[in-house]
Design a protein around this motif. Structure first.
Motif, short mmCIF file in Angstrom:
data_model
loop_
_atom_site.label_atom_id
_atom_site.label_comp_id
_atom_site.label_asym_id
_atom_site.label_seq_id
_atom_site.Cartn_x
_atom_site.Cartn_y
_atom_site.Cartn_z
N SER A 44 0.81 -1.24 -0.05
CA SER A 44 -0.08 -0.01 0.03
C SER A 44 0.83 1.18 -0.14
O SER A 44 0.65 2.26 -0.97
N LEU A 45 1.86 1.17 0.86
CA LEU A 45 2.89 2.46 0.89
C LEU A 45 3.40 2.58 -0.50
O LEU A 45 3.92 3.86 -0.88
N ARG A 46 3.84 1.60 -1.26
CA ARG A 46 4.48 1.64 -2.68
C ARG A 46 3.48 2.27 -3.62
O ARG A 46 4.17 3.05 -4.28
N ARG A 47 2.15 1.91 -3.46
CA ARG A 47 1.66 2.62 -4.30
C ARG A 47 1.06 3.80 -4.22
O ARG A 47 1.24 4.86 -5.05
N ALA A 48 1.40 4.26 -2.72
CA ALA A 48 1.25 5.92 -2.58
C ALA A 48 2.40 6.53 -2.85
O ALA A 48 2.34 7.74 -3.56
N LEU A 49 3.68 6.01 -2.73
CA LEU A 49 4.85 6.53 -3.18
C LEU A 49 5.04 6.52 -4.63
O LEU A 49 5.35 7.86 -5.22
N GLU A 50 4.46 5.59 -5.32
CA GLU A 50 4.20 5.69 -6.81
C GLU A 50 3.12 6.64 -7.46
O GLU A 50 3.69 7.52 -8.56
N PHE A 51 2.32 7.15 -6.65
CA PHE A 51 1.27 7.96 -6.97
C PHE A 51 1.88 9.25 -6.98
O PHE A 51 1.74 10.10 -7.57
N ALA A 106 5.41 9.87 -6.69
CA ALA A 106 6.29 10.19 -7.66
C ALA A 106 5.96 10.54 -8.99
O ALA A 106 6.38 11.31 -9.91
N ASP A 107 4.67 9.79 -9.60
CA ASP A 107 4.09 10.14 -10.85
C ASP A 107 3.53 11.67 -11.28
O ASP A 107 3.36 12.05 -12.36
N ARG A 108 3.44 12.17 -9.87
CA ARG A 108 3.05 13.78 -10.07
C ARG A 108 4.08 14.61 -9.50
O ARG A 108 3.73 15.86 -9.40
N ALA A 109 5.23 13.96 -9.39
CA ALA A 109 6.35 15.06 -8.82
C ALA A 109 7.11 15.47 -10.00
O ALA A 109 8.02 16.54 -9.53
N GLY A 110 6.74 15.21 -11.02
CA GLY A 110 7.49 15.87 -12.42
C GLY A 110 7.58 17.28 -12.48
O GLY A 110 8.68 17.93 -12.38
N PRO A 111 6.30 17.92 -12.37
CA PRO A 111 6.55 19.34 -12.22
C PRO A 111 7.40 19.91 -11.33
O PRO A 111 8.16 20.95 -11.31
N LEU A 112 7.29 19.55 -9.99
CA LEU A 112 8.18 19.71 -8.99
C LEU A 112 9.81 19.53 -9.22
O LEU A 112 10.55 20.52 -8.91
N VAL A 113 9.95 18.26 -9.74
CA VAL A 113 11.30 18.26 -10.21
C VAL A 113 12.05 19.00 -11.19
O VAL A 113 12.86 19.68 -11.10
N ASP A 114 11.10 19.23 -12.23
CA ASP A 114 11.34 19.96 -13.27
C ASP A 114 11.45 21.42 -13.13
O ASP A 114 12.00 22.12 -13.76
N ALA A 115 10.82 22.07 -12.03
CA ALA A 115 11.01 23.47 -11.65
C ALA A 115 12.14 23.76 -11.21
O ALA A 115 12.71 24.88 -11.46
N THR A 116 13.21 22.73 -10.73
CA THR A 116 14.45 23.08 -10.44
C THR A 116 15.39 22.96 -11.66
O THR A 116 16.65 23.15 -11.52
N ARG A 117 14.75 22.14 -12.74
CA ARG A 117 15.55 22.00 -14.06
C ARG A 117 16.89 21.37 -13.59
O ARG A 117 18.09 21.75 -14.08
N PRO A 118 16.86 20.15 -13.19
CA PRO A 118 18.21 19.57 -12.89
C PRO A 118 18.82 19.24 -14.15
O PRO A 118 17.96 18.85 -15.05
N TYR A 119 19.96 19.18 -14.61
CA TYR A 119 20.90 18.87 -15.64
C TYR A 119 21.03 17.58 -15.61
O TYR A 119 21.63 16.82 -14.58
N VAL A 120 20.37 16.53 -16.62
CA VAL A 120 20.51 15.40 -16.53
C VAL A 120 20.70 14.75 -17.99
O VAL A 120 20.22 15.23 -18.90
N ASP A 121 21.95 13.96 -18.00
CA ASP A 121 22.30 13.47 -19.38
C ASP A 121 22.74 12.05 -19.09
O ASP A 121 23.00 11.32 -17.89
#
Length: 281
Positions: free
Chosen positions: A14-21, A23-38
């Motif tokens: 149950s906790l994994r499903r909550a974490l995945e939920f 994480a799936d919606r964390a994209g805008p928060l992660v992208d807000a700081t624009r980490p350099y990833v290659d």
């Protein structure tokens, strides 16, 4: 053979499903700081690989690497964690298990490799998190080569993952061999029996512990083949694989350092966001 990876409980699932939920919606928060990833293209598509990374004071890599692997491949990478952390009980232990974390032992790693699961390890451990003055962005592995031995045993490719930026959020004020370093090292040995958890003196913005804004730079380097050449000495091959992994991480950290020096967005200045350096496509 008794399994070393514990069977998941209903609460962990149950906790994994909550974490995945989340994480799936964390994209805008992660992208807000624009980490350099290659280098995401270097992750083997079959999900059978060992990510070897460097730890930083901020610990950002422990979250960013699994997040990006899952976003790129849709698989859960299994972090090998400190034995004390891996044996936590209650909600803390269940949250760690839900995030995929397992006790960092050879037996656990072998079981995951037999299952062809992606694994994440930081050979520097706790010592590499507690950085003293002059140790920023360096690998503190102290001869640890177990990851290379296990990868060779199971013909697992190694993907070096270098993160820059986590060691600049706080500034270390004293060296490890300072009076403070020796004192906290002695206290740690007395309380925990460990010699790798001395505590540095840190500061953030000015004299405070407010984190200094820093952009994160992450590079996944080309996979390292661990299959030994015919006739290779087993012990020498372990040393070779470890050295190649360490050199790949050190090169990536140096390259990212050069790149960061020319990046106007390195301190997350909103005025420079539109001209932040991006990986070549």
């Amino acid at each position: 053979m008794k399994p070393t990876v514990a069977r998941e409980t209903a609460r962990v699932r149950s906790l994994r499903r909550a974490l995945e939920f989340t994480a799936d919606r964390a994209g805008p928060l992660v992208d807000a700081t624009r980490p350099y990833v290659d280098g995401l293209e270097h992750l083997p598509r079959d999900g059978r690989f060992l990510v070897v990374g460097n730890h930083t004071q901020a610990g950002v890599e422990s979250f960013l690497v699994p997040y990006l692997v899952r976003r790129s491949l849709g698989v859960l990478v299994r972090p090998l964690v400190d034995r004390q952390m891996g044996r936590m009980r209650g909600l803390s232990g269940d949250l760690l298990a839900a995030a995929g974390g397992v006790v960092g032992s050879p037996e656990t790693a072998r079981e995951l490799m037999r299952r062809d699961e992606p694994i994440l390890v930081f050979p520097g451990g706790a010592r590499e998190i507690s950085k003293f003055k002059g140790e920023q962005n360096t690998l503190l592995w102290e001869g640890r080569a177990g990851f290379a031995r296990l990868a060779i045993e199971h013909a697992y490719p190694i993907v070096p993952a270098a993160l820059l930026g986590g060691d600049e959020i706080y500034r270390s004020l004293v060296a490890r061999d300072s009076a403070w370093g020796r004192l906290t090292g002695a206290v740690s040995r007395r309380m925990t029996g460990r010699t790798d958890t001395a505590m540095p003196l840190l500061r953030g913005i000015g004299p405070t512990m407010i984190p200094r804004p820093q952009r994160m730079y992450l590079r996944f380097a080309a996979p390292i083949d661990t299959v030994a050449p015919q006739g290779a000495d087993p012990h020498e091959w372990v040393t070779t694989v470890k050295r190649r992994t360490q050199q790949a991480l050190e090169r990536a950290l140096a390259d990212l350092g050069e790149l960061r020096r020319t990046d106007p967005y390195r301190r997350l200045d909103p005025r420079a966001r539109s001209v932040a350096l991006e990986p070549a496509r």
